[in-house]
Design an enzyme around this catalytic site. Structure first.
Site, mmCIF file in Angstrom:
data_model
loop_
_atom_site.group_PDB
_atom_site.id
_atom_site.type_symbol
_atom_site.label_atom_id
_atom_site.label_comp_id
_atom_site.label_asym_id
_atom_site.label_seq_id
_atom_site.Cartn_x
_atom_site.Cartn_y
_atom_site.Cartn_z
ATOM 1 N N GLU A 136 39.299 42.079 35.376
ATOM 2 C CA GLU A 136 40.634 43.021 35.984
ATOM 3 C C GLU A 136 40.174 43.365 37.333
ATOM 4 O O GLU A 136 39.205 44.214 37.483
ATOM 5 C CB GLU A 136 40.699 44.245 34.880
ATOM 6 N N CYS A 196 43.787 50.974 40.711
ATOM 7 C CA CYS A 196 44.223 49.803 40.980
ATOM 8 C C CYS A 196 45.688 49.274 40.907
ATOM 9 O O CYS A 196 46.293 48.522 41.607
ATOM 10 C CB CYS A 196 43.563 48.638 39.927
HETATM 11 N N1 LIG Z 1 42.752 45.775 37.172
HETATM 12 C C1 LIG Z 1 42.186 46.797 36.802
HETATM 13 O O1 LIG Z 1 42.408 46.940 35.419
HETATM 14 C C2 LIG Z 1 41.475 47.543 37.649
HETATM 15 C C3 LIG Z 1 40.943 48.995 37.023
HETATM 16 C C4 LIG Z 1 40.112 49.833 37.764
HETATM 17 C C5 LIG Z 1 39.783 49.173 38.906
HETATM 18 N N2 LIG Z 1 39.877 48.069 39.541
HETATM 19 C C6 LIG Z 1 39.595 47.736 40.921
HETATM 20 O O2 LIG Z 1 38.165 48.179 41.095
HETATM 21 C C7 LIG Z 1 38.056 48.368 42.356
HETATM 22 C C8 LIG Z 1 37.197 49.754 42.697
HETATM 23 O O3 LIG Z 1 36.264 49.819 41.817
HETATM 24 P P1 LIG Z 1 34.816 49.655 42.330
HETATM 25 O O4 LIG Z 1 34.785 50.274 43.763
HETATM 26 O O5 LIG Z 1 34.018 50.360 41.608
HETATM 27 O O6 LIG Z 1 34.556 48.281 42.310
HETATM 28 P P2 LIG Z 1 33.376 47.341 42.660
HETATM 29 O O7 LIG Z 1 33.726 45.944 42.464
HETATM 30 O O8 LIG Z 1 32.651 47.894 43.935
HETATM 31 O O9 LIG Z 1 32.373 47.689 41.471
HETATM 32 C C9 LIG Z 1 32.534 47.496 40.101
HETATM 33 C C10 LIG Z 1 31.280 47.318 39.357
HETATM 34 O O10 LIG Z 1 30.557 46.093 39.723
HETATM 35 C C11 LIG Z 1 29.215 46.438 40.023
HETATM 36 N N3 LIG Z 1 28.556 45.695 40.940
HETATM 37 C C12 LIG Z 1 28.668 45.803 42.457
HETATM 38 N N4 LIG Z 1 28.151 44.767 43.101
HETATM 39 C C13 LIG Z 1 27.768 43.874 42.031
HETATM 40 C C14 LIG Z 1 27.198 42.487 42.006
HETATM 41 N N5 LIG Z 1 26.857 41.703 43.244
HETATM 42 N N6 LIG Z 1 26.880 42.100 40.962
HETATM 43 C C15 LIG Z 1 27.283 42.634 39.704
HETATM 44 N N7 LIG Z 1 28.001 43.863 39.691
HETATM 45 C C16 LIG Z 1 28.188 44.496 40.900
HETATM 46 C C17 LIG Z 1 29.201 47.895 40.571
HETATM 47 O O11 LIG Z 1 28.088 48.538 40.505
HETATM 48 C C18 LIG Z 1 30.396 48.564 39.476
HETATM 49 O O12 LIG Z 1 29.775 48.847 38.375
HETATM 50 C C19 LIG Z 1 39.160 48.139 43.216
HETATM 51 O O13 LIG Z 1 39.392 47.138 43.492
HETATM 52 C C20 LIG Z 1 40.252 48.430 41.944
HETATM 53 O O14 LIG Z 1 41.523 47.850 42.251
HETATM 54 C C21 LIG Z 1 40.799 47.432 38.726
HETATM 55 N N1 LIG Z 2 45.735 51.559 33.827
HETATM 56 C C1 LIG Z 2 45.687 52.773 35.025
HETATM 57 C C2 LIG Z 2 45.064 52.033 36.242
HETATM 58 C C3 LIG Z 2 43.862 51.652 35.916
HETATM 59 C C4 LIG Z 2 43.329 51.029 37.344
HETATM 60 O O1 LIG Z 2 42.637 51.856 38.163
HETATM 61 C C5 LIG Z 2 47.296 52.642 35.294
HETATM 62 O O2 LIG Z 2 48.077 52.222 34.677
HETATM 63 O O3 LIG Z 2 47.608 53.549 36.353
#
Ligand SMILES: NC(=O)c1ccc[n+]([C@@H]2O[C@H](COP(=O)([O-])OP(=O)(O)OC[C@H]3O[C@@H](n4cnc5c(N)ncnc54)[C@H](O)[C@@H]3O)[C@@H](O)[C@H]2O)c1
Ligand SMILES: N[C@@H](CCC=O)C(=O)O
Length: 537
Positions: free
Chosen positions: A300, A334
């Site tokens: 995600e 997100c």
């Molecule tokens: N679509 C969804 O459901 C959803 C929900 C929440 C957040 N997000 C997305 O998450 C992002 C924000 O979260 P974030 O800043 O923690 O994201 P991020 O991608 O920086 O980190 C996510 C996880 O990946 C790990 N990570 C970082 N580099 C890595 C590598 N090289 N190899 C393996 N793991 C690694 C981090 O330590 C963390 O645990 C935004 O892009 C947001 O849109 C998406």
């Molecule tokens: N499920 C949450 C978003 C999760 C991601 O950041 C929402 O619906 O706002």
């Protein structure tokens, strides 16, 4: 709790009891909002005595401390050290993966009814302690009270919803129609083995628990790597469940993405990955994991979520919905709304009202009762905000915000002002790229079809909203919009706030890989593979 009748995936009619936790909503329904705040205040006082403690990793059922640690500080006050966690090495991570593999059959063969019972017990523990857990989360990642409680509610909902899914589908095992009279045939969905779970900072409880529960409750074993910005909430879950499971069914490894995360993604023992985070890390992980053999990779990722405000919209509702979606948790969801397309006939009135409502939002310590906007997560996010604001000043017009918060009370935290920008070229980088900040770009349109095509002109496809009082427009929006989670006329929030069971949370296009939503009926299937069994007479 009320019993409702639902159909299982195998068409069997089942009674369901699942209800969303909805803590604040229930206090509000009972006219006891003051009691909610009193309980939160008490928790804020109580939890602070534990600040600064050393936390362990949990590997093979053992708590493992280390001298090599990293500090977790509150983004709202960088002087506050909330805890210290081990900086795991590659060897620690490999050890966790190997022990998870060794304990696979001990857990996979536990009857599904027992797994369901364990998850319900942990959900109840979380429900009893939710004020303390939400207060910790508010200090840890900067969510205001209601958002922090929402994160805890969602964690509890995920555990109960997935437990119920397993139950109503009878452990995903069923008799099939035998092709010949001497064959007894069956379809059984079985767990894969060890799953790596990599979670983000912004829902440090709900998303870490949701993904881990999906893998574990279906009989897989897991290695969970939480975000280093917010590992305490995930630890609280692991601490509550690990001693109820065979040793090593769940392993908790803290440290950097470039060591712990990378080791998980590169391991050949891992049979599946559930990742939530940025597109950049998600897609590079996907390439690594699937480069030499097929393996499930649930990912995600980001969003650049649009709201369309049509000429016929109720402007009061539209401004409430957009403001909450753009600035709730400082835009660090997100699902946050970061692009608004407003019909040019109502744009001046819409913008005046939106800017006035945004200026009235209280920015402050997130755990305090009146704060709506807390800090952004870290210094990198502040830097990103400053860069984006400088670009917006140059290429567009900042209608409000664009600076750090000047108040003395905010000086020790990562506080930036909610920002609205207009007049950028329609394909500008600030309109294309995810910022993950309280930063909203507003554009005008002439006709509704144009608005939909502008909304779809993004590589992402996570959430989207529309405000319109014209039924034809609303139906056109649902027919054509390219996003997984869509809303019409939602004043509570144009694009955020999906509820488990009601609004499965799924990303299209570059926002997600599997096309199946968290908190939905198809989620658990992703952690299982089918085996058909034929027993001959
Ligand atoms: N679509 C969804 O459901 C959803 C929900 C929440 C957040 N997000 C997305 O998450 C992002 C924000 O979260 P974030 O800043 O923690 O994201 P991020 O991608 O920086 O980190 C996510 C996880 O990946 C790990 N990570 C970082 N580099 C890595 C590598 N090289 N190899 C393996 N793991 C690694 C981090 O330590 C963390 O645990 C935004 O892009 C947001 O849109 C998406
Ligand atoms: N499920 C949450 C978003 C999760 C991601 O950041 C929402 O619906 O706002």
């Amino acid at each position: 709790m009320t019993l409702k009748q639902v159909k299982s995936q195998f068409g069997i009619l089942i009674m369901t009891m699942f209800e969303n936790e909805k803590t604040y909503g229930r206090f509000a329904e009972n006219n006891s909002i003051d009691e909610f705040h009193k309980k939160f205040d008490d928790s804020v006082t109580r939890i602070q005595k534990d600040f600064g403690q050393n936390y362990p990793m949990i590997i093979g059922g053992k708590e493992i401390f280390s001298n090599d640690i990293f500090e977790v500080r509150s983004p709202a006050d960088r002087n506050l050290i909330l805890g210290r966690f081990p900086l795991a090495t590659k060897e620690d991570t490999l050890h966790a993966i190997e022990t998870a593999r060794d304990s696979f059959f001990k857990w996979a063969l536990v009857p599904y009814e027992t797994r369901v019972r364990i998850f319900r017990e942990v959900a109840d523990i979380f429900s009893q302690n939710k004020f303390d857990l939400a207060a910790i989360l508010s200090f840890e990642n900067g969510k205001n009270r209601l958002e922090a409680m929402g994160d805890l509610d969602e964690s509890i909902d995920f555990m109960r919803f997935y437990a119920e899914q397993l139950e109503i589908n009878q452990g995903f095992s069923k008799q099939t129609k035998s092709a010949t009279s001497n064959e007894n045939t069956k379809s059984v969905l079985k767990p894969y083995g060890v799953w790596g779970i990599i979670s983000p900072f912004n829902f440090p409880s709900a998303i870490a628990i949701g993904m881990t529960s999906g893998a574990l409750i279906t009989g897989n074993t897991v290695v969970l790597k939480p975000s280093s910005d917010a590992p305490i909430s995930a630890f609280k879950f692991v601490e509550s469940i690990y001693h109820k499971l065979p040793p090593a069914a769940i392993n908790f490894v803290t440290g950097s993405g470039s060591i712990v995360g990378k080791t998980i993604l590169s391991s050949d023992i891992i049979e599946g990955i559930a990742f939530t985070g940025s597109k950049q890390v998600g897609m590079s992980g996907y390439s690594t994991v699937t480069s030499h053999r097929p393996r499930p990779f649930i990912s995600e990722m980001g969003g650049k979520n649009p709201a369309i405000v049509s000429a016929s919209s109720d402007i009061e509702k539209a401004t409430d919905g957009v403001m909450r979606a753009a600035f709730g948790y400082s835009g660090q969801k997100c699902s946050a709304c970061s692009r608004v397309y407003v019909h040019k006939s109502i744009a001046p009135k819409f913008l005046d009202m939106l800017v006035a409502k945004t200026r009235a939002l209280k920015v402050g310590k997130p755990w305090e009762k009146d704060s709506y906007i807390g800090p952004v997560i870290n210094a990198d996010a502040v830097q990103k905000f400053q860069n984006a604001s400088n670009i917006a000043k140059k290429d567009g017009k900042i209608l409000c915000g664009g600076d750090l918060v000047p108040d003395a009370s905010c000086k020790d935290g990562n506080f930036v002002m909610p920002t609205i920008v207009a007049g950028l070229p329609k394909d500008h980088e600030l309109i294309r790229e995810e910022l993950f900040l309280p930063f909203l770009c507003v554009e005008e349109f002439d006709n509704f079809d144009e608005a939909i095509s502008l909304a779809n002109k993004s590589n992402y496809g996570l959430t989207a909203g529309v405000f319109s009082q014209d039924r034809t427009e609303i139906e056109k929006f649902f027919e054509k919009i390219e996003a997984g989670v869509t809303y019409a006329n939602r004043a509570a929030s144009a694009t955020t706030g999906a509820m488990v069971g009601a609004q499965p949370f799924v990303g299209w296009k570059d926002s997600g890989i599997s096309g199946k939503g968290a908190g939905g009926a198809y989620y658990l299937l992703q952690f299982l593979r089918e085996q058909t069994q034929t027993r001959c007479e």
